[in-house]
Design an enzyme around this catalytic site. Structure first.
Site, PDB file in Angstrom:
ATOM      1  N   LYS A 112       0.820  -1.203   0.000  1.00  0.00           N
ATOM      2  CA  LYS A 112       0.000   0.000   0.000  1.00  0.00           C
ATOM      3  C   LYS A 112       0.865   1.269   0.000  1.00  0.00           C
ATOM      4  O   LYS A 112       0.437   2.312  -0.487  1.00  0.00           O
ATOM      5  CB  LYS A 112      -0.922   0.027   1.215  1.00  0.00           C
TER       6      LYS A 112
HETATM    7  C1  LIG Z   1      -4.406  -4.802   0.536  1.00  0.00           C
HETATM    8  C2  LIG Z   1      -3.661  -6.073   0.532  1.00  0.00           C
HETATM    9  C3  LIG Z   1      -3.960  -7.099  -0.360  1.00  0.00           C
HETATM   10  C4  LIG Z   1      -5.128  -7.011  -1.318  1.00  0.00           C
HETATM   11  O1  LIG Z   1      -4.937  -6.028  -2.292  1.00  0.00           O
HETATM   12  P1  LIG Z   1      -6.204  -5.482  -3.118  1.00  0.00           P
HETATM   13  O2  LIG Z   1      -5.683  -4.345  -3.913  1.00  0.00           O
HETATM   14  O3  LIG Z   1      -7.203  -5.048  -2.097  1.00  0.00           O
HETATM   15  O4  LIG Z   1      -6.697  -6.616  -3.940  1.00  0.00           O
HETATM   16  C5  LIG Z   1      -3.161  -8.232  -0.364  1.00  0.00           C
HETATM   17  N1  LIG Z   1      -2.139  -8.357   0.492  1.00  0.00           N
HETATM   18  C6  LIG Z   1      -1.830  -7.396   1.389  1.00  0.00           C
HETATM   19  C7  LIG Z   1      -0.698  -7.608   2.318  1.00  0.00           C
HETATM   20  C8  LIG Z   1      -2.567  -6.222   1.424  1.00  0.00           C
HETATM   21  O5  LIG Z   1      -2.248  -5.273   2.305  1.00  0.00           O
END
Ligand SMILES: *Cc1c(COP(=O)(O)O)cnc(C)c1O
Length: 466
Positions: A112
Site C-alpha cells: 500500500k
Molecule cells: C491490501 C492487501 C492485499 C489485497 O490487495 P487489493 O488491492 O485489495 O486486492 C493483499 N495483500 C496485502 C498484504 C494487502 O495489504
C-alpha cells in the site's frame, strides 16, 4: 486525461479533481476515459530506468497537464526515496520459473505504501494552492490504514479518519495506525467486519450534504491515483524479466481487486502480460466470479491473511464496466441488482473476455501454510500469508515453463509474525523501522458500526468547509 464514472452521471473530471475526490458523486468509480497505450519501443525504452523514472513515464499520460514532467518526476523521487531498498520494488528469483516482486520496502511494510506515499504528496501539492481542506475517510482491513496514516500524518489541510474492524487486524497493523499521535489522525475501531467498514465509508460519501460539508475524500483503492501508481511496478518487473519481447505472468494476492486491476490497466496499455492470476483465500467471491460467472457475496471468514478477508471487492466494478462494453446504464442496472440480491451472474461472453487475461485460484489455509513452508525450506525465503496465497496460486495454475511467473509479495512477513511462526516454526525478525512499535502509546476510539455513530464522530473532530 479525463475521467468518467462507471455509473455515468457524475461529472467528468481531470486528474487533479479525480485525485482529490476519490469516489464519484453518483456512487461509481472513476476510470480513464480511454486507455493510453505504450508501443513496443516505448516499453523497451524503460530498460535500465530507475523506479522513479519509470513511474514518471508510465503515469504521465494519466496525469496529463495537472503536473509538469519535472514536477511529476520530483514527486516520484520524493515518494520512493522513503523506501529502504534502492530498487524500490526488487525482484527475487525463487526457482527456474518463479519470482517474488517485493513491494513491502516502504515505511509501513506493505505494498500500500507504493501508492500512498505518492498520494500523500499529490494531496499536499494539489491542496497547497487552494483555500480548502480535505477530510479523508477510509476503511482498512489493516494495511491501507497504516500506509495512509503514514502518508498523511501531520500534513496541513488534511484530516484522516480511518475505520478498522476491531480485533480483526494484526497487532503490528493496529499499532502502526494507533501509535501515530499527530492531531490530524483519527483511528476508529468499529464493531463489525471490513465489509461493514467499507459500506459505512460508501454511505458517508452517499450522504451528499455531509460529504460536501466536510469535503470528504478517499484513499481506498477506489481512488484512481492509487491504482495508477500500482501500474508502474508491473512495467518495472516485466521489463526486467525480458518484456516487452517476453510476456510475463503475475500472481496477485487479491482482496479489493485494486492491485490486480492495476495489472489489467498495464495490459490495456500494451504491456505483454501472459496471465494475471487472481489469488483469493477462502473468501473466494472473485474466484467464483472468474471461474464460474457466479459473483455472489457470502459471509466473511476471518483468515491468517486479513487484508484479503473481503467479500465485495469495490474495484471489480471497474472491470465490470469494461465487461459491459463501458455502457454505464447497463452497469448501473447490474450493480443495482447486485445491491438488491447480493448476487450477479456474468454472461458466458463476459467470462470469456475476462478469461483472456485473468485466471483465478482459491487457496485454503493448508495450501497457504504449505506455500510458506515450501518457500522457507526450498527457496530460503520467509514470506507472509498473503504472499503465500499468491505463490500457492502461481504454482497451482501451472503455466507453461517458458512464462516467468511473478508473485507480488504484498507484505513483509514481520507484519504477520504469529501466522508465519505457526507455519514455519520461527518468527520473522522485526525490521528496524518498526522496532519500538510495541512500547509506544496508542490512540483510537471504539464505535458501533452505524452511520450515525461514525458521522457524529467525524463531525465532532473534522474541520467543516468555511
Ligand atoms: C491490501 C492487501 C492485499 C489485497 O490487495 P487489493 O488491492 O485489495 O486486492 C493483499 N495483500 C496485502 C498484504 C494487502 O495489504
Amino acid at each position: 486525461m479525463q475521467y468518467v464514472s462507471t455509473r455515468g452521471t457524475a461529472p467528468i473530471l481531470g486528474f487533479e479533481a479525480v485525485t482529490l475526490a476519490g469516489l464519484a458523486a453518483d456512487g461509481g468509480l472513476y476510470v480513464p476515459e480511454t486507455w493510453p497505450t505504450f508501443d513496443h519501443d516505448q516499453i523497451a525504452a524503460l530498460r535500465g530506468k530507475s523506479y522513479a523514472e519509470t513511474a514518471a513515464i508510465v503515469m504521465a499520460p494519466f496525469v496529463g497537464d495537472a503536473l509538469s514532467r519535472e514536477d511529476l518526476h520530483a514527486l516520484c523521487v520524493a515518494a520512493y526515496g522513503r523506501f529502504e531498498h534502492d530498487a524500490v520494488t526488487p525482484l527475487v528469483q525463487l526457482d527456474a520459473q518463479h519470482w517474488l516482486l517485493e513491494l513491502f520496502h516502504g515505511p509501513t511494510l506493505a505494498f500500500k505504501d507504493v501508492a500512498l506515499q505518492l498520494l500523500g504528496l499529490l494531496f499536499e501539492r494539489f491542496l497547497s494552492g487552494r483555500d480548502s481542506h480535505l477530510t479523508v475517510i477510509g476503511a482498512t482491513s489493516g494495511d491501507t490504514g497504516s500506509a495512509a496514516i503514514d502518508a498523511l500524518a501531520g500534513r496541513a489541510k488534511v484530516d484522516i479518519f480511518m475505520l478498522h474492524p476491531e480485533g480483526r487486524v494484526s497487532e503490528v497493523q493496529r499499532r502502526q495506525m494507533t501509535t501515530v499521535l499527530a492531531p490530524n489522525v483519527h483511528n476508529i475501531a468499529i464493531d463489525g467486519s471490513f465489509d461493514d467498514a467499507q459500506a459505512l465509508v460508501k454511505a458517508m460519501f452517499a450522504d451528499r450534504p455531509f460529504a460536501e460539508r466536510f469535503e470528504l475524500s478517499a484513499v481506498n483503492s477506489i481512488n484512481w491515483a492509487r491504482l495508477m501508481a500500482q501500474i508502474v511496478y508491473y512495467f518495472y518487473a516485466a521489463v526486467r524479466l525480458g518484456g516487452p519481447e517476453r510476456p510475463v505472468a503475475f500472481a496477485v494476492p487479491t482482496g479489493n481487486f485494486g492491485d490486480v486491476f492495476a495489472g489489467y490497466c498495464a495490459a490495456r496499455m500494451g504491456l505483454p502480460i501472459a496471465k494475471l492470476i487472481v489469488a483469493t483465500n477462502v473468501n473466494d467471491i472473485l474466484h467464483r466470479a472468474l471461474s464460474a460467472g457466479d459473483y455472489s457475496a457470502g459471509t466473511v471468514t476471518a483468515t491468517a491473511a486479513p487484508s484479503m478477508d473481503i467479500q465485495v471487492s469495490s474495484n471489480f466494478e471497474r472491470l465490470l464496466f469494461d465487461l459491459h462494453g463501458r455502457d454505464a446504464g447497463a452497469l448501473c442496472a447490474a450493480m443495482g441488482g447486485f445491491d438488491r440480491d447480493r448476487r450477479m451472474a456474468l454472461t458466458p461472453a463476459m467470462q470469456a473476455e475476462a478469461g483472456n487475461i485473468f485466471v483465478s485460484a482459491r487457496v485454503d489455509a493448508a495450501a497457504m501454510t504449505g506455500a510458506m513452508q515450501h518457500a522457507a525450506t526450498r527457496m530460503g525465503q520467509v514470506i507472509d500469508p498473503h504472499t503465500a496465497i499468491g505463490l500457492a496460486a502461481a504454482r497451482a495454475i501451472g503455466l507453461s515453463a517458458d512464462v516467468p511467473v511473478v508473485t507480488l509479495a504484498t507484505a513483509h512477513p514481520a507484519k504477520f509474525g504469529d501466522a508465519v511462526e505457526q507455519a514455519i516454526g520461527r518468527r520473522p525478525e522485526l525490521p528496524a523501522r518498526i522496532a519500538g512499535l510495541f512500547d509506544m502509546p496508542e490512540r483510537s476510539v471504539s464505535l458501533p458500526a452505524t452511520l450515525a455513530a461514525i458521522e457524529g464522530h467525524v463531525a465532532a473532530h473534522a474541520r467543516p468547509r468555511a
